[in-house]
Design a protein around this motif. Structure first.
Motif, short mmCIF file in Angstrom:
data_model
loop_
_atom_site.label_atom_id
_atom_site.label_comp_id
_atom_site.label_asym_id
_atom_site.label_seq_id
_atom_site.Cartn_x
_atom_site.Cartn_y
_atom_site.Cartn_z
N SER A 80 0.84 -1.20 0.00
CA SER A 80 0.00 0.00 0.00
C SER A 80 0.88 1.25 0.00
CB SER A 80 -0.93 0.00 1.22
OG SER A 80 -1.76 -1.14 1.23
N VAL A 81 1.62 1.43 -1.09
CA VAL A 81 2.56 2.55 -1.13
C VAL A 81 1.83 3.90 -1.15
CG1 VAL A 81 4.50 1.33 -2.18
CG2 VAL A 81 2.73 2.30 -3.65
N GLU A 82 0.57 3.90 -1.62
CA GLU A 82 -0.17 5.16 -1.64
C GLU A 82 -0.45 5.63 -0.20
OE1 GLU A 82 -2.98 1.83 -1.39
OE2 GLU A 82 -1.30 2.30 -2.72
N ILE A 83 -0.67 4.67 0.73
CA ILE A 83 -0.87 5.03 2.14
C ILE A 83 0.45 5.56 2.71
CG2 ILE A 83 -1.44 4.16 4.44
CD1 ILE A 83 -3.30 2.16 3.16
N SER A 84 1.55 4.89 2.36
CA SER A 84 2.87 5.34 2.82
C SER A 84 3.13 6.77 2.37
CB SER A 84 3.96 4.42 2.26
OG SER A 84 3.82 3.11 2.73
N LYS A 85 2.82 7.04 1.11
CA LYS A 85 3.04 8.39 0.56
C LYS A 85 2.17 9.41 1.30
CE LYS A 85 4.61 11.30 -2.64
NZ LYS A 85 3.81 12.48 -2.36
N ARG A 86 0.94 9.02 1.63
CA ARG A 86 0.02 9.93 2.32
C ARG A 86 0.54 10.25 3.72
NH1 ARG A 86 -4.87 6.96 2.86
NH2 ARG A 86 -4.74 6.81 0.59
N ILE A 87 1.06 9.22 4.40
CA ILE A 87 1.61 9.44 5.75
C ILE A 87 2.78 10.41 5.69
CG2 ILE A 87 2.82 8.33 7.68
CD1 ILE A 87 1.17 5.79 7.05
N LEU A 88 3.67 10.22 4.70
CA LEU A 88 4.82 11.11 4.56
C LEU A 88 4.36 12.54 4.26
CD1 LEU A 88 7.93 11.38 4.38
CD2 LEU A 88 7.71 10.96 1.92
N ASP A 89 3.37 12.69 3.39
CA ASP A 89 2.88 14.02 3.02
C ASP A 89 2.24 14.73 4.21
OD1 ASP A 89 3.76 13.69 0.45
OD2 ASP A 89 1.82 13.04 -0.34
N ASP A 90 1.64 13.93 5.13
CA ASP A 90 0.93 14.51 6.27
C ASP A 90 1.86 14.90 7.43
OD1 ASP A 90 -1.45 14.27 4.95
OD2 ASP A 90 -2.08 12.42 5.94
N LEU A 91 3.11 14.45 7.37
CA LEU A 91 4.05 14.79 8.44
C LEU A 91 4.38 16.28 8.40
CD1 LEU A 91 6.57 11.80 8.34
CD2 LEU A 91 5.03 12.38 10.21
N GLU A 92 4.31 16.93 9.56
CA GLU A 92 4.59 18.36 9.61
C GLU A 92 6.07 18.64 9.34
OE1 GLU A 92 3.24 20.21 13.15
OE2 GLU A 92 1.15 19.57 12.90
N GLU A 93 6.93 17.85 9.96
CA GLU A 93 8.36 18.04 9.77
C GLU A 93 9.03 16.69 9.50
OE1 GLU A 93 10.22 20.19 12.90
OE2 GLU A 93 8.73 21.80 12.89
N PRO A 94 8.83 16.14 8.30
CA PRO A 94 9.47 14.85 7.99
C PRO A 94 10.98 15.00 7.95
CG PRO A 94 8.56 15.84 6.00
CD PRO A 94 8.10 16.68 7.15
N ASP A 95 11.67 14.02 8.49
CA ASP A 95 13.14 14.10 8.44
C ASP A 95 13.68 13.26 7.28
OD1 ASP A 95 12.81 11.52 9.30
OD2 ASP A 95 14.00 11.72 11.13
N LEU A 96 14.98 13.26 7.13
CA LEU A 96 15.62 12.56 6.02
C LEU A 96 15.38 11.05 6.09
CD1 LEU A 96 17.38 12.83 3.52
CD2 LEU A 96 19.40 12.81 4.99
#
Length: 565
Positions: A80-96
């Motif tokens: 479910s890579v689309e869910i993974s992408k959504r989680i990353l997009d929703d992070l306020e301050e995603p790190d490396l």
């Protein structure tokens, strides 16, 4: 929990978490939750993974970076890579780390374009980011794009170099692989087992025995662990470079051997004409309790083909499916057709092709056509050629084989017809090339080559060779050359074949009695085979030739193939 996960025991990690949650008063922090999410991903356990995700939200970890990064990885592993992408997009301050996790998962599932889009959007990249992309393109065989990234990377480690060298080796750009390995050494980057496996594969591909020996010495000197994979690579390299004795020496020194190790040795022995030894190795492998795979049977069937063991070949072919449950693949049918065709059982070979569970490929038809050439069976050869030309309409070798059969039978009208057909299509002629390694450098020649810096010496030696050959009774097999040429031109064309040029270079570049090792990209022709036998006697040289089909060991005027190739 962390210890279990690091030890590759994700099931125990999940079990510990569930036991912990059943106990009242045991607090679950974000670190523990991220560990169990990773465990669910590795176990492909979507039910428990989603349950843990829900529990994390309930206890307030929906925005925790550790947990969210673990969820990105888990959902990607669950497909479910689309869910993974959504989680990353929703992070306020995603790190490396978050970006790199999704990047790695995209690469793992082969979504290289999604990986590239993400990579290009990343404001920050580290060595892991670059290595992930280099490895992704390298794995998919896009060597050009992998090299662009490799060259653009500001920093490189052993993973970067190994990925790029491996990409060249897998795509048979072996000289580039060896050149890059040299650059790696100049950059003072210490190679590991993975690097060595790729470098040895490159040496084996081009028959660079001297370089292969140097790599082996380097492995010993730097005490790189020779595990089963690296040991198997050494066995394979020595066999492909024509040194079957060293190959077997490495094999016998290995503490542990798997089916790939045995298969490499069996195939090496078969290709060197030691068919009985190959069959003996197969029996020893079975006695040690190692179950053969499909490659082991390719080796055994090749051994039967090179020795003309028809009945034994049938037995092993049947053994595959009846005893070991291995359905024969195209390679096995190709070997079996070759066994029958070489033995003159052309109708049996044709019947086997009819019974194949899938459409035969060009290799199968070419095996039948090769038998037709030996036994001058033009009618069956025509049928084989018709099928070959459907699969490879532009390959010159298919036309030439049938034309030679007509020539042998003096069917001149059909020879003329074949020549007209060749003129009416766009022929993709694969030039015959031969390489020889001298002083750890590989020198490659094509027919009539005059580009070598020592061309004058080479052609002087070639003239000397021809004089001595004719004094020994040699008569050029001009029937192998196009009838569009005059007799003298045919003799010149034969004399300038690439393997003869490589041998001439070897004679002027090495000390007397030094063995010469030649690698030919096509099947050695009858005239060159005859010439090399005579040269081995005239100049008292062992000459080892690896052509497209097998190894030929020439010594004292004879060849180990016993004219059966």
């Amino acid at each position: 929990m962390r210890a279990e996960l690091v030890s590759q025991r994700p099931r125990e990690t999940l079990s510990l978490f569930l036991r912990m949650r059943r106990r009242d008063g045991v607090f679950c922090d974000s670190f523990s939750l991220s560990l169990v999410v990773q465990a669910c991903g590795r176990l492909m356990d979507g039910d428990n993974g989603r349950t843990v995700h829900a529990q994390g939200i309930k206890i307030g970890f929906e925005s925790d970076l550790f947990v969210q990064t673990a969820l990105i990885e888990m959902y990607a592993k669950l497909g479910s890579v689309e869910i993974s992408k959504r989680i990353l997009d929703d992070l306020e301050e995603p790190d490396l780390v978050s970006f790199n996790v999704l990047l790695a998962e995209y690469v793992r599932i082969g979504e290289i374009q999604l990986a590239r889009d993400l990579f290009d959007k990343m404001l920050e990249r580290d060595l892991v980011s670059w290595n992930t992309m280099i490895h992704g393109y390298a794995t998919l065989g896009d060597v050009m794009e992998a090299r662009k990234l490799f060259d653009d990377a500001r920093e490189r480690d052993v993973v970067s170099w190994s990925s790029m060298i491996g990409a060249y080796a897998r795509t048979r750009q072996s000289n580039e692989a060896l050149k890059l390995f040299h650059e790696m050494q100049l950059a003072n980057v210490v190679p590991d087992n993975i690097t060595m496996v790729s470098v040895l594969a490159a040496c084996g591909d081009i028959g660079a025995l001297g370089m292969g020996k140097m790599i082996h010495e380097y492995i010993k000197r730097t005490r790189i662990e020779v595990d089963m994979k690296l040991g198997t690579s050494l066995v394979d390299m020595y066999a492909k470079c024509g040194d079957i004795d060293s190959s077997l020496r490495v094999f016998n020194q290995m503490d542990r051997r798997d089916v790939l190790t045995w298969s490499s040795a069996i195939l090496g022995l078969a290709n060197h004409g030691s068919g009985q030894a190959a069959l003996q190795f197969f029996s020893e492998m079975i006695a040690e309790g190692i179950e053969p795979d499909d490659m082991a049977f390719v080796g055994v069937l090749s051994a039967c083909s090179h020795m003309g063991l028809v009945d034994e070949g049938r037995t092993y072919f049947t053994l595959m499916s009846d005893v070991y449950g291995i359905a024969p693949k195209m390679e096995h049918y190709g070997c079996m057709v070759d066994i029958l065709a070489r033995a003159g059982r052309l109708q049996e070979a044709r019947e086997l092709i009819r019974k194949m569970p899938f459409a035969p490929d060009a290799v199968v038809w070419r095996a039948l056509l090769g038998g037709c050439r030996v036994y001058k069976e033009s009618d069956l050869a025509e049928e084989a050629t018709v099928n070959l030309l459907e699969l490879e309409p532009n390959a010159d070798g298919n036309y030439v084989l049938l034309s030679n059969i007509y020539t042998q039978e003096k069917k001149w009208d059909k020879v003329i017809h074949m020549r007209k057909m060749m003129r009416n299509v766009t022929i993709e002629k694969v030039p015959g090339s031969s390489s020889i390694e001298v002083d750890n450098a590989v020198h490659e020649f094509i027919a009539g080559d005059r580009s070598h810096p020592r061309t004058e010496e080479i052609y002087q030696m070639l003239s000397e060779m021809l004089e001595k050959l004719k004094a020994a009774g040699y008569k050029p097999l001009t029937s192998l050359v196009s009838h569009d040429l005059e007799e003298r031109q045919k003799e010149i064309a034969l004399a300038h074949h690439s393997e003869k040029l490589a041998i001439a270079f070897g004679l002027v570049s090495t000390n007397p009695r030094t063995p010469l090792r030649i690698v030919k990209n096509l099947r050695i022709c009858d005239d060159c085979h005859l010439v090399i036998k005579l040269i081995s006697k005239i100049y008292d040289r062992e000459i080892i030739v690896r052509d497209r089909n097998r190894f030929h060991h020439f010594l004292g005027g004879s060849c180990t193939c016993k004219e059966y190739w």
